[in-house]
Structure formats: structure tokens, C-alpha cells
Design an enzyme around this catalytic site. Structure first.
Site, short mmCIF file in Angstrom:
data_model
loop_
_atom_site.label_atom_id
_atom_site.label_comp_id
_atom_site.label_asym_id
_atom_site.label_seq_id
_atom_site.Cartn_x
_atom_site.Cartn_y
_atom_site.Cartn_z
N CYS A 1 -0.35 6.59 10.92
CA CYS A 1 0.82 5.83 11.38
C CYS A 1 0.50 4.39 11.72
O CYS A 1 -0.41 4.13 12.51
CB CYS A 1 1.35 6.45 12.66
SG CYS A 1 2.66 7.56 12.37
N GLY B 1 7.70 -1.46 5.70
CA GLY B 1 9.09 -1.89 5.53
C GLY B 1 10.10 -0.96 6.14
O GLY B 1 9.82 0.20 6.43
N GLU B 2 11.29 -1.51 6.38
CA GLU B 2 12.41 -0.71 6.90
C GLU B 2 13.35 -0.44 5.71
O GLU B 2 14.00 -1.37 5.21
CB GLU B 2 13.12 -1.50 8.01
CG GLU B 2 14.49 -0.96 8.42
CD GLU B 2 14.54 0.56 8.57
OE1 GLU B 2 13.83 1.08 9.43
OE2 GLU B 2 15.30 1.22 7.82
N CYS C 1 7.49 -3.51 15.19
CA CYS C 1 7.05 -2.57 16.23
C CYS C 1 5.61 -2.89 16.65
O CYS C 1 4.74 -3.04 15.78
CB CYS C 1 7.11 -1.14 15.69
SG CYS C 1 8.71 -0.72 14.99
N SER D 1 13.68 6.90 13.78
CA SER D 1 12.72 6.58 14.83
C SER D 1 13.45 6.15 16.09
O SER D 1 13.90 5.00 16.20
CB SER D 1 11.82 5.43 14.37
OG SER D 1 11.17 5.81 13.18
N LEU D 2 13.54 7.05 17.03
CA LEU D 2 14.23 6.74 18.28
C LEU D 2 13.21 6.12 19.25
O LEU D 2 13.39 5.03 19.74
CB LEU D 2 14.84 8.02 18.86
CG LEU D 2 15.86 7.83 19.97
CD1 LEU D 2 17.11 7.16 19.43
CD2 LEU D 2 16.21 9.16 20.61
N HIS D 3 12.17 6.86 19.54
CA HIS D 3 11.04 6.42 20.38
C HIS D 3 11.37 6.08 21.82
O HIS D 3 10.46 5.85 22.63
CB HIS D 3 10.30 5.23 19.77
CG HIS D 3 9.77 5.45 18.38
ND1 HIS D 3 9.45 6.71 17.90
CD2 HIS D 3 9.52 4.58 17.37
CE1 HIS D 3 9.03 6.60 16.65
NE2 HIS D 3 9.06 5.34 16.30
N ASN E 1 -1.13 6.50 16.99
CA ASN E 1 -2.41 6.22 16.34
C ASN E 1 -3.12 5.13 17.15
O ASN E 1 -2.76 3.95 17.06
CB ASN E 1 -2.16 5.76 14.90
CG ASN E 1 -3.45 5.68 14.12
OD1 ASN E 1 -4.51 5.47 14.69
ND2 ASN E 1 -3.36 5.84 12.83
N GLU F 1 0.81 -1.22 0.00
CA GLU F 1 0.00 0.00 0.00
C GLU F 1 0.85 1.28 0.00
O GLU F 1 2.01 1.26 0.44
CB GLU F 1 -0.89 0.01 1.26
CG GLU F 1 -1.69 -1.26 1.38
CD GLU F 1 -2.69 -1.28 2.51
OE1 GLU F 1 -3.62 -2.09 2.43
OE2 GLU F 1 -2.56 -0.52 3.48
N CYS G 1 7.56 -6.30 7.34
CA CYS G 1 8.70 -5.63 7.99
C CYS G 1 9.22 -6.51 9.11
O CYS G 1 8.44 -7.09 9.88
CB CYS G 1 8.25 -4.28 8.54
SG CYS G 1 9.62 -3.36 9.27
#
Ligand code: SF4
Length: 266
Positions: free
Chosen positions: A257, A88-89, A47, A137-139, A215, A26, A43
Site C-alpha cells: 500500500c 491515481g484516483e 494522502c 477509502s473512508l479511513h 504500510n 507502475e 495523484c
């Protein structure tokens, strides 16, 4: 590869493509000018706040398959920017992603990357590309929290070392386009202590922070409320960090997201 379907919300338009081998991936058109494209079928990072990796990685997309997500829509939509931020990464499919990047650039498009930063050995190269933004993306600022949020994205210390090493040779102008993505999750990574450490890291790397909305249509984390979100923003700002706020497109149940999936049932 062909376009199979489109779904619309007031904010986003989600497109489903059928690949030659039957898999479906998509893309999302948002902000009136941006197409977010996928780079893999699934992926491997996994996550828990994202549906794209729930069945792991099935295969990489070829550069042509990444490019075609745009090419099949370009006459119908005013696409000016590409966000390499779908399923995907990107760093795990670096060769095809970089080939597609140059195909997009040839069309005069602005291209930005969103990556977990894994594998870190590809970060220095991606940083040198003429991108229009690279969000890592640390998060989390603690290894155990980051492992929970990005289970297969390597170690936090390795990522920070790679960023430190590679950013030191990047011009100030380029560094301005690099950002640490931080998805605020209530009670997980939004304490004052965590945010202070985030500010310290961003300042030491001389990059900005992008605060992302969670999200809540995707998983069961508790959302950080608007007030706390603004408190986080002000705290980072008060420590001299450049901060960008997430857009409302990211919270949309359709195309926001973490909502893109492989093999959507039509
Ligand atoms: S957020 Fe990105 S890295 Fe994480 S599972 Fe989803 S697509 Fe993969």
C-alpha cells in the site's frame, strides 16, 4: 509505451512502464492472480500515507495506457483479476477508466475498484458497473481526520450522502460487493468511539468494512499493533458488521500500500 523493469519480493512483483512522453508509472502483480494498475501519472488527493501523490497529479492515463499495463504482461503472468488501485484516483479520470474497465471485461477479467470516492458525482455510475468489488477509502469517521488523511478528497458528509443516495438504488447482491476501506492508524482513527461510528455507518449503508494494514515503510504514522487490529475486527464483528481483513501483500515494502511512485529511478 513499454515495460522497463521488474522488481520482485517474496510477495509482490512491481513493473515499471515508460510512457510515450517519458513519464514512468507502475503496476503490481500479487496474490498469484491479480494485477493492480495505475490510472494517472501521480495523484491529486495527496494522502500522507501514500507516495503516489507526493508530487501531485501530472496527467491522466489514457484508457489504452491503463489497458497496456495488463496487455504487456498477460502472456507472461496468470492474471485473472484487475485491481484499479495503483497510482491515481480513478474517479478523477472517469472516462478513460471506464473505457479501460470494458477492455478488461472483454478479456474475461474480474475488475475491482479502490477509490477515495471523489468526485462524488461519478460514484453512482461506477456502482452500477459489473465490477467485482468497490472499496471506498473512508479511513475516518470525522471530517477533520479525513481531511488530514485524504486532503483533497472532498468532504466526508458529501461522500456519505452520495453513498446513501446511490446505494439505495443498488441491488442487495451488488451492495455486498461494496466496502468501506479503513486504514487503522494508531491514535488517529482507531479509538473505540471511532470504530463504533464506523460500524454504525457500515450498517446503515448495508456495506462491509475492509480493515487495512498501514504500510510503515511509507510514512511516519504509528502502526496499529496486531492486538489492536484484532480488537478492532472483533468490535466491528460484534456490532454485526461484515469485516474483511487486509492481506499481508499490502504491508510489503515492495508493491504494498502506498509504495507505487511516478518516475522511479531505475
Ligand atoms: S492512496 Fe490513492 S488517493 Fe491517496 S494519494 Fe495514494 S493513489 Fe492517491
Amino acid at each position: 509505451m513499454k515495460l522497463l523493469s521488474e522488481r520482485k519480493s517474496p510477495l509482490n512483483r512491481v513493473f515499471v512502464y515508460q510512457l510515450e512522453d517519458g513519464y514512468r508509472v507502475e503496476s503490481v502483480f500479487y496474490r498469484g492472480d491479480t494485477l493492480c494498475v495505475s490510472t494517472q501519472v501521480g495523484c491529486a488527493v495527496g494522502c500522507p500515507f501514500c507516495l503516489s501523490g507526493k508530487d501531485g497529479l501530472l496527467r491522466n492515463l489514457s484508457s489504452r495506457e491503463i489497458y497496456l499495463q495488463y496487455a504487456l504482461l498477460k502472456d507472461a503472468l496468470p492474471i485473472r483479476r484487475i485491481a484499479i488501485a495503483g497510482i491515481g484516483e480513478p474517479l478523477m479520470n472517469i472516462r478513460n477508466v471506464v473505457e479501460a474497465f470494458w477492455m478488461f471485461k472483454k478479456e474475461g477479467l474480474k475488475v475491482s475498484f479502490y477509490t477515495s470516492g471523489h468526485p462524488v458525482r461519478h460514484l453512482p455510475y461506477v456502482l452500477t458497473l459489473p465490477h467485482s468489488g468497490l472499496t471506498v477509502s473512508l479511513h475516518a469517521v470525522r471530517d477533520e481526520v479525513r481531511r488530514r488523511l485524504l486532503p483533497h478528497a472532498g468532504s466526508l458528509s458529501e461522500l456519505l450522502k452520495a453513498l446513501r443516495d446511490s446505494l439505495s438504488s443498488v441491488s442487495k447482491k451488488k451492495r455486498k460487493k461494496v466496502s468501506l476501506g479503513y486504514l487503522l492508524l494508531k491514535g488517529v482513527n482507531d479509538s473505540e468511539e471511532d470504530l463504533t461510528e464506523l460500524a454504525r455507518l457500515a450498517k446503515s449503508l448495508d456495506v462491509s468494512v475492509t480493515l487495512l494494514y498501514y504500510n510503515n515503510t511509507v510514512s511516519a504514522f504509528e502502526e496499529t499493533g496486531q492486538e489492536e487490529y484484532e480488537r478492532a475486527f472483533l468490535l466491528l464483528r460484534s456490532m454485526g458488521v461484515r469485516v474483511t481483513l487486509s492481506t499481508r501483500f499490502r504491508k510489503d515494502p515492495l508493491g504494498g500500500c502506498g509504495t507505487l511512485v511516478v518516475n522511479r529511478t531505475l
